[in-house]
Design an enzyme around this catalytic site. Structure first.
Site, PDB file in Angstrom:
ATOM      1  CB  CYS A   1      -0.718   0.018   1.297  1.00 16.87           C
ATOM      2  SG  CYS A   1      -1.797  -1.392   2.011  1.00 16.87           S
TER       3      CYS A   1
ATOM      4  CE  LYS B   1      10.065 -10.618 -14.395  1.00 18.16           C
ATOM      5  NZ  LYS B   1      11.119 -10.599 -13.973  1.00 18.16           N
TER       6      LYS B   1
ATOM      7  CD1 TRP C   1      -1.263  -5.519  -3.715  1.00 20.14           C
ATOM      8  CD2 TRP C   1      -0.386  -6.791  -2.197  1.00 20.14           C
ATOM      9  NE1 TRP C   1      -0.608  -7.292  -4.225  1.00 20.14           N
ATOM     10  CE2 TRP C   1      -0.048  -7.373  -2.641  1.00 20.14           C
ATOM     11  CE3 TRP C   1       0.191  -6.808  -1.035  1.00 20.14           C
ATOM     12  CZ2 TRP C   1       0.495  -8.691  -2.369  1.00 20.14           C
ATOM     13  CZ3 TRP C   1       0.111  -8.089  -0.314  1.00 20.14           C
ATOM     14  CH2 TRP C   1       0.354  -9.134  -0.911  1.00 20.14           C
TER      15      TRP C   1
END
Ligand code: F6R
Length: 615
Positions: free
Chosen positions: A2, A492, A75
């Site tokens: 956050c 990734k 978040w």
């Protein structure tokens, strides 16, 4: 996780707060909110599910305005992403709180507040804080004192911003664990989770220390330590640039950042080596005043600690360090290291690797190392003012520039370059053969140009990525230092395309994972011309004979030919010392294009954040 931002000014603060949130979105972006104290002393709040842009849209039709405010981009940790769980959280319609961190004892606090009649609107741990402050303040004490008294009840990590309509000239902040910075203006002051949030309005900052509480008015800042004693903290002038990276011709930051790698690598190398030697680029000294060169001469063991992509950089470095020096090197993810008991090792150099320098697990592991005792701590980091840089004895900076895409690319390859710079200095301190040092330097000097050549395969890799659109799984294989390269390739692919991907050492396939191989399973591998090439080729035959489809990035000398079930992209010839760096690049492009074809949010993949400042 956050991001927090706050402002107390003589002008309206909404736009300042929104710009701060946009700059903090890398820390989380599942919901956002903002609260201000209006001219007639009302607490006004707006929140929205989704990114900051959603909040912005809501504010366009809102009368919310004020010169004191706090804001937050979230978040989720406790409570799903939803408007009711978005910050600021409010109590009695008069006090608002934004929080970054986790309150570990929130359940017991919540139960006792509920027993006293407090009604909870969210599932968050944060809401207990605002009700506790309201409870303390309603007993007749001022907001600052109320926050200080509530802190004693909280267990866990937090950075807090608090406002109350009873005190329209006061913004209270508190820090324990999670980062919080104060920005100093003229007749206005600011708070933020990092300086980026405040660069459009100031370049002078105070980094709060753990345990600090501060009261900001428009003209004054008063800071108190954990005992409640007034303290002075140093004001630092930042040279960081505020130029928000512009996408230019690129569709996504990730693509742009992949293409920035030759420059970022060059910048990380600049002035750090001559034709024959490595120049000291490690800043700092131990508390006893010992310089890096002397530490490197003494070191008998290295421990690397990091998370995610940075951990993969550490795994690659272990191969380098152990193949060229007599120094054993261990690598561990920070979230495990921090809870594992180990005997203190007096001659161990501990290296933390981090793009952001704010990763909570890595910071906690560093803390543990310092308590356990070691020879020295060194961080390789991309953010000069970060917590890791400030809390380590030594730092070696990567010069990647800001990385905005959540999936790390240029930060990773520059970490690898920095690890080679460190290796070079270690070799020099241990008086290694000059030949080794010169070979390492020669590889590094060729690196920016070779990466440019790899980037020329952009279109060919885009074409290859078309094969992955319908895939649900992928296997990445590598041997030696290419195994962590494969791990990074798999990370990734999963983080931005949401395809399940795993990496294996190619030689391990026959011990189990070979059972997964069929014509539906793409197998991606990197085949530079190294001493393990022939071994790798035998492993690829095992896959091919079971009908697996191979995607191979191969050195011409590998003589792996394109055929029915082998898709080959030929790579430039590279010195073995830099092969891991070079071969990471096509895997970044493959993930990037797969994600683009799948239509995911490449720069802000679901459920993730750029900087993970919670455990
Ligand atoms: C993945 C990624 C993450 C980070 C990890 C550590 O692309 O970026 O895995 O590497 O969260 O972050 P830093 O390097 O900031 O400590």
């Amino acid at each position: 996780m956050c991001g927090i931002v706050g402002a107390i000014a003589q002008r309206p603060v909404t736009e300042i707060l929104l710009e701060g949130l946009r700059r903090l979105e890398y820390r989380g972006y599942d919901s956002a909110g903002l609260a201000v104290i209006s001219a007639d002393n009302l607490l006004m709040r707006e929140r929205a599910l989704g990114k900051v842009a959603e909040l912005e849209k809501k504010l366009e039709n809102s009368s919310l305005a004020g010169t004191l405010g706090i804001a937050h981009t979230r978040w989720a940790t406790h409570g799903e992403p939803a408007e009711r769980n978005a910050h600021p959280h409010v109590s009695a319609n008069r006090i608002a709180v934004v929080h970054n961190g986790i309150i570990e004892n929130y359940e017991e606090l919540r139960e006792s507040l509920q027993a006293e009649g407090y009604v909870f609107e969210s599932d968050t741990d944060t809401e207990v804080i605002v009700h506790l402050i309201e409870k303390a303040e309603s007993q007749g004490i001022e907001l600052l004192e109320a926050v200080m008294s509530v802190r004693k009840k909280l267990r866990g990590a937090y950075a807090l911003g608090v406002i109350s309509n009873d005190e329209p000239d006061s913004l209270i902040v508190a820090r324990h664990g999670s980062p919080l910075v104060i920005g100093l203006g003229l007749g206005e002051n600011f708070i933020g989770s990092d300086i980026q949030a405040m660069l459009p309005v100031t370049s002078r900052f105070i980094y709060l220390e753990n345990g600090d509480t501060a009261q900001l008015s428009r003209h004054e800042i008063n800071i108190y330590d954990e005992n409640g004693d007034a303290v002075k903290r140093e004001i630092q002038q930042s040279t960081a640039s505020m130029c928000a990276s512009d996408l230019g011709e690129y569709r996504h930051y990730m693509h742009k950042e992949i293409f920035e790698q030759p420059q970022a690598i060059q910048a990380t190398l600049d002035s750090r080596l001559t034709g024959e030697s490595f120049i000291n680029c490690i800043v700092g000294e131990t508390s006893e005043g010992v310089a890096a060169k002397d530490i490197l001469a003494q070191v008998e063991e290295i421990q690397i600690i990091a998370c995610g992509t940075s951990y993969h950089a550490g795994l690659i470095a272990r191969y380098w360090i152990e193949s060229l020096t007599e120094v054993p090197c261990n690598v561990e993810v920070a979230s495990e290291y921090r809870y594992r008991r180990q005997p203190p090792k007096k001659n161990m150099l501990v290296i933390t690797l981090s793009q952001s320098g704010e990763t909570a697990d890595t910071l906690a592991a560093l803390d543990k190392v310092k308590q356990d005792g070691c020879l020295a701590t060194l961080t390789i980091c991309n953010v000069p003012e970060s917590s890791l840089t400030r809390e380590s004895d030594f730092s070696l900076m990567t010069i990647a520039g800001p990385e905005i895409g959540v999936a790390s690319t240029k930060a990773f390859t520059t970490q690898l370059v920095a690890l080679q710079l460190l290796l070079g200095q270690l070799l020099q301190a241990k008086q290694a053969d000059d030949k080794l040092i010169i070979e390492l330097i020669s590889g590094l000097k060729q690196l920016p140009v070779i990466v440019e050549q790899v980037l020329e395969h952009d279109k060919a890799i885009e074409k290859m990525a078309e094969d992955f659109i319908e895939k649900n799984n992928a296997l990445f294989l590598g041997r030696g230092e290419q195994y962590p390269v494969a791990m990074e390739g798999a990370l990734k692919l999963k983080e931005i395309s949401y395809i399940h991907a795993e990496a294996y050492p190619a030689g391990e396939l026959k011990h189990g994972p070979l059972a997964l191989v069929d014509s539906e399973m793409p197998i991606i591998t990197v085949a530079p011309n190294t001493s393990l090439l022939e071994k790798l080729k035998s492993n690829l035959e095992e896959v091919r004979s079971r009908g697996g489809m191979l995607y191979v990035f191969a050195d011409k000398a590998a003589e792996i030919k394109q055929q029915d079930n082998i898709y080959v992209i030929e790579m430039p010839a590279v010195p073995e010392s830099i092969a891991a760096i070079v071969y990471s690049v096509p895997l970044q492009l493959l993930s990037y294009y797969t994600a683009v074809f799948k239509g995911t949010d490449v720069d802000k993949p679901r459920n993730l954040a750029k900087s993970v400042t919670v455990e």
